[in-house]
Design a protein around this motif. Structure first.
Motif, mmCIF file in Angstrom:
data_model
loop_
_atom_site.group_PDB
_atom_site.id
_atom_site.type_symbol
_atom_site.label_atom_id
_atom_site.label_comp_id
_atom_site.label_asym_id
_atom_site.label_seq_id
_atom_site.Cartn_x
_atom_site.Cartn_y
_atom_site.Cartn_z
ATOM 1 N N ASP A 36 0.854 -1.201 0.000
ATOM 2 C CA ASP A 36 0.000 0.000 0.000
ATOM 3 C C ASP A 36 0.886 1.246 0.000
ATOM 4 O O ASP A 36 0.626 2.211 -0.728
ATOM 5 C CB ASP A 36 -0.913 -0.012 1.228
ATOM 6 N N ALA A 37 1.977 1.206 0.783
ATOM 7 C CA ALA A 37 2.849 2.390 0.890
ATOM 8 C C ALA A 37 3.456 2.740 -0.470
ATOM 9 O O ALA A 37 3.459 3.906 -0.877
ATOM 10 C CB ALA A 37 3.936 2.129 1.921
ATOM 11 N N TRP A 38 3.957 1.732 -1.206
ATOM 12 C CA TRP A 38 4.594 2.007 -2.512
ATOM 13 C C TRP A 38 3.570 2.594 -3.479
ATOM 14 O O TRP A 38 3.819 3.616 -4.117
ATOM 15 C CB TRP A 38 5.192 0.724 -3.115
ATOM 16 N N ILE A 39 2.416 1.948 -3.575
ATOM 17 C CA ILE A 39 1.414 2.395 -4.562
ATOM 18 C C ILE A 39 0.919 3.796 -4.204
ATOM 19 O O ILE A 39 0.841 4.678 -5.064
ATOM 20 C CB ILE A 39 0.237 1.395 -4.638
ATOM 21 N N ALA A 40 0.603 4.000 -2.919
ATOM 22 C CA ALA A 40 0.043 5.291 -2.510
ATOM 23 C C ALA A 40 1.063 6.416 -2.713
ATOM 24 O O ALA A 40 0.730 7.496 -3.205
ATOM 25 C CB ALA A 40 -0.419 5.226 -1.061
ATOM 26 N N GLU A 41 2.315 6.144 -2.363
ATOM 27 C CA GLU A 41 3.332 7.194 -2.470
ATOM 28 C C GLU A 41 3.632 7.540 -3.939
ATOM 29 O O GLU A 41 3.759 8.701 -4.307
ATOM 30 C CB GLU A 41 4.607 6.719 -1.768
ATOM 31 N N ARG A 42 3.734 6.522 -4.804
ATOM 32 C CA ARG A 42 4.088 6.783 -6.212
ATOM 33 C C ARG A 42 2.928 7.261 -7.060
ATOM 34 O O ARG A 42 3.116 7.857 -8.108
ATOM 35 C CB ARG A 42 4.634 5.506 -6.886
ATOM 36 N N THR A 43 1.684 6.911 -6.641
ATOM 37 C CA THR A 43 0.546 7.182 -7.538
ATOM 38 C C THR A 43 -0.638 7.887 -6.868
ATOM 39 O O THR A 43 -1.491 8.420 -7.568
ATOM 40 C CB THR A 43 -0.016 5.860 -8.117
ATOM 41 N N GLY A 44 -0.727 7.848 -5.555
ATOM 42 C CA GLY A 44 -1.911 8.390 -4.860
ATOM 43 C C GLY A 44 -3.089 7.435 -4.854
ATOM 44 O O GLY A 44 -4.134 7.729 -4.260
ATOM 45 N N ILE A 45 -2.932 6.267 -5.497
ATOM 46 C CA ILE A 45 -4.050 5.305 -5.586
ATOM 47 C C ILE A 45 -4.162 4.502 -4.289
ATOM 48 O O ILE A 45 -3.161 4.006 -3.767
ATOM 49 C CB ILE A 45 -3.844 4.340 -6.782
ATOM 50 N N ASP A 277 -7.476 8.439 -6.154
ATOM 51 C CA ASP A 277 -7.287 7.669 -4.926
ATOM 52 C C ASP A 277 -8.336 6.569 -4.791
ATOM 53 O O ASP A 277 -8.044 5.467 -4.350
ATOM 54 C CB ASP A 277 -7.333 8.601 -3.689
ATOM 55 N N ARG A 278 -9.555 6.830 -5.242
ATOM 56 C CA ARG A 278 -10.657 5.865 -5.091
ATOM 57 C C ARG A 278 -10.922 5.022 -6.345
ATOM 58 O O ARG A 278 -11.438 3.919 -6.263
ATOM 59 C CB ARG A 278 -11.951 6.614 -4.740
ATOM 60 N N HIS A 279 -10.622 5.593 -7.530
ATOM 61 C CA HIS A 279 -10.970 4.918 -8.786
ATOM 62 C C HIS A 279 -9.764 4.316 -9.501
ATOM 63 O O HIS A 279 -9.947 3.518 -10.400
ATOM 64 C CB HIS A 279 -11.618 5.901 -9.768
ATOM 65 N N ALA A 280 -8.541 4.741 -9.156
ATOM 66 C CA ALA A 280 -7.337 4.457 -9.947
ATOM 67 C C ALA A 280 -7.529 5.013 -11.363
ATOM 68 O O ALA A 280 -8.370 5.897 -11.570
ATOM 69 C CB ALA A 280 -7.011 2.972 -9.948
ATOM 70 N N ASN A 281 -6.769 4.497 -12.313
ATOM 71 C CA ASN A 281 -6.851 5.006 -13.684
ATOM 72 C C ASN A 281 -7.902 4.200 -14.450
ATOM 73 O O ASN A 281 -7.687 3.018 -14.727
ATOM 74 C CB ASN A 281 -5.478 4.874 -14.341
#
Ligand code: ACO
Length: 324
Positions: A36-45, A277-281
Motif C-alpha cells: 500500500d505504501a509504494w502504490i500510494a506514495e508513487r501514484t496516490g491510488i 485515490d478511489r478509482h485508480a486510472n
C-alpha cells in the motif's frame, strides 16, 4: 430545426457507475510483490473497482448513462446521438455504443465508439460538440466506459496496480449560445510513441485479449508536458487564462502527474478534481467519473470555467474548456 443563433454544446447532466467490488492496495499485495505504501506514495491510488466476471463494458456504460439522463432530467427517447469512448469494447465489433443503445432502449440514431485510450473522453467530446454544432444531432449521450482489468497482466506489478474499471456519462444538448457550454477543444496525437503504451493483442472485454505494456517513466514525462500545454493552448484560443479556470479536471492517471500539471499551470490542488485515490486510472472513464464526482459534491457549479485534459496511449492528448 435550430434557431438561427449559433448553438453551443451544453452538458445537462453527469452520471457515474463503479462496479461493486472495490480492491484495496493491501489486497493486491497478497498476490504480487507490492505494498500500500509504494502504490500510494508513487501514484496516490488507494483502491480500484473491478468489474464482476459477467459485467461487460456496455453494462457499466448503461448504468452511468441512466444516471446522467436522470441528472439531466431527460427521457432516453430524447437521445439522437450515442458516442462511447472505450479501449475495452465488449467485442471487436460492433461498437459498444450500439450495445449501450440497445440496453438503454434508445431509439435509432448514430451510435459509434471513439478509441483514443485515456484521451477518449476528450476526443469524444470534440466529435460530439462538432456534430451538435453542425446540426447533425440535438441531444447526445457521451460515455467513457472501460474494463481495463481484463487487459492487465496481473503478474506485472509496474502496471496492474495502476488501473480500475468504471464508466462515466454526460448528456449534452445543442442550445442557443448564451455563453454556457463547450468553448473549445484541442486534440493531438504522436504515433512515434506507439510502443511506449500499448496492448500486445486484440481488442475485447471477454478475457481473450492481449495485455497492457507500458514504459511508465516515458509516459510520466510526456503526460505532464502534453496535458499542461494542451490546456494552455485551449485557453489561449478563446482568450482565457488559467486565472479564469475554476476547476481543472485532468485524466486521473496518477496523483503526481496531476499535481505536476497543476503546478505548471499555476493551479493549486484545491482547484483540481481528484478521484484517482478511489478509482485508480479508468482510462476513458476517468474524466466523466471525475466530473460526476465534482458535480455531485457541489464543487462544479453553473457558470464556472472547467478545463479538461487527458493524455494516453498513442500517444494521444487533448483538452477542453467548458463554461458549466
Ligand atoms: N510495487 C512495488 N515496487 C514496484 C511496483 C509496485 N507496484 N512497480 C514497480 N516497482 C519497482 C520497480 O520494479 C523498480 O524496482 P527496482 O529499482 O528494484 O528495479 C522500482 O519500483 C522503481 O520502478 P520505476 O518503474 O522506475 O518506478 P517509478 O518511480 O517510475 O514509478 C510508475 C512507476 C508509478 C508506473 C510511474 O512511472 C508512473 O506513474 N508513470 C506514469 C504511468 C501512468 O500513469 N500510466 C497510466 C497510463 S497513461 C496515462 O493514463 C497518462
Amino acid at each position: 430545426m435550430f434557431p438561427s443563433r449559433p448553438v453551443r454544446s451544453v452538458i445537462l447532466g453527469t452520471g457515474a457507475y463503479l462496479p461493486e467490488r472495490a480492491v484495496g492496495n493491501d489486497e493486491l499485495a497478497l498476490t504480487i510483490d507490492t505494498s500500500d505504501a509504494w502504490i500510494a506514495e508513487r501514484t496516490g491510488i488507494r483502491q480500484r473497482h473491478i468489474a464482476a466476471a459477467d459485467e461487460r463494458t456496455s453494462d457499466l456504460a448503461v448504468q452511468a448513462a441512466r444516471r446522467a439522463l436522470e441528472a439531466a432530467d431527460m427521457p432516453v427517447r430524447s437521445i439522437d446521438l450515442i458516442v462511447c469512448a472505450t479501449s475495452t469494447p465488449d467485442n471487436t465489433f460492433p461498437a459498444t455504443a450500439t450495445a449501450l443503445q440497445h440496453k438503454l432502449g434508445a431509439r435509432a440514431c448514430p451510435a459509434f465508439d471513439v478509441q483514443a485510450v485515456c484521451s477518449g473522453f476528450v476526443y469524444g467530446l470534440s466529435v460530439v460538440d462538432a456534430m451538435l454544432r453542425a446540426g447533425q444531432a440535438t441531444t447526445a449521450l457521451l460515455v467513457g466506459a472501460e474494463t481495463f482489468s481484463r487487459i492487465l497482466d496481473w503478474q506485472d506489478r509496474g502496471t496492474c496496480v495502476l488501473f480500475g474499471d468504471g464508466a462515466g456519462a454526460v448528456v449534452i444538448r445543442a442550445e442557443p449560445d448564451q455563453g454556457r457550454g463547450v468553448l473549445a477543444t484541442r486534440l493531438a496525437a504522436d504515433g512515434s510513441h506507439y510502443e511506449q503504451l500499448y496492448v500486445d493483442g486484440g481488442a475485447g472485454s471477454d478475457g481473450r485479449v492481449g495485455h497492457l505494456r507500458m514504459q511508465g517513466r516515458e509516459v510520466f514525462r510526456h503526460a505532464v508536458g502534453t496535458m499542461s500545454n494542451a490546456v494552455q493552448e485551449t485557453l489561449d484560443g478563446v482568450g482565457l487564462t488559467t486565472d479564469d479556470v475554476d476547476w481543472l479536471v485532468p485524466h486521473q492517471a496518477n496523483r503526481r502527474i496531476m499535481d505536476a500539471v497543476g503546478r505548471k499551470l499555476g493551479l493549486t490542488p484545491d482547484r483540481v478534481i481528484c478521484t484517482v485515490d478511489r478509482h485508480a486510472n479508468t482510462s476513458a472513464a476517468s474524466i466523466p467519473l471525475a466530473l460526476a464526482d465534482g458535480v455531485g459534491k457541489g464543487l462544479i457549479r453553473p457558470g464556472q470555467l472547467v478545463a479538461l485534459t487527458a493524455m494516453g496511449g498513442g500517444f494521444t492528448w487533448g483538452a477542453s474548456a467548458i463554461r458549466w
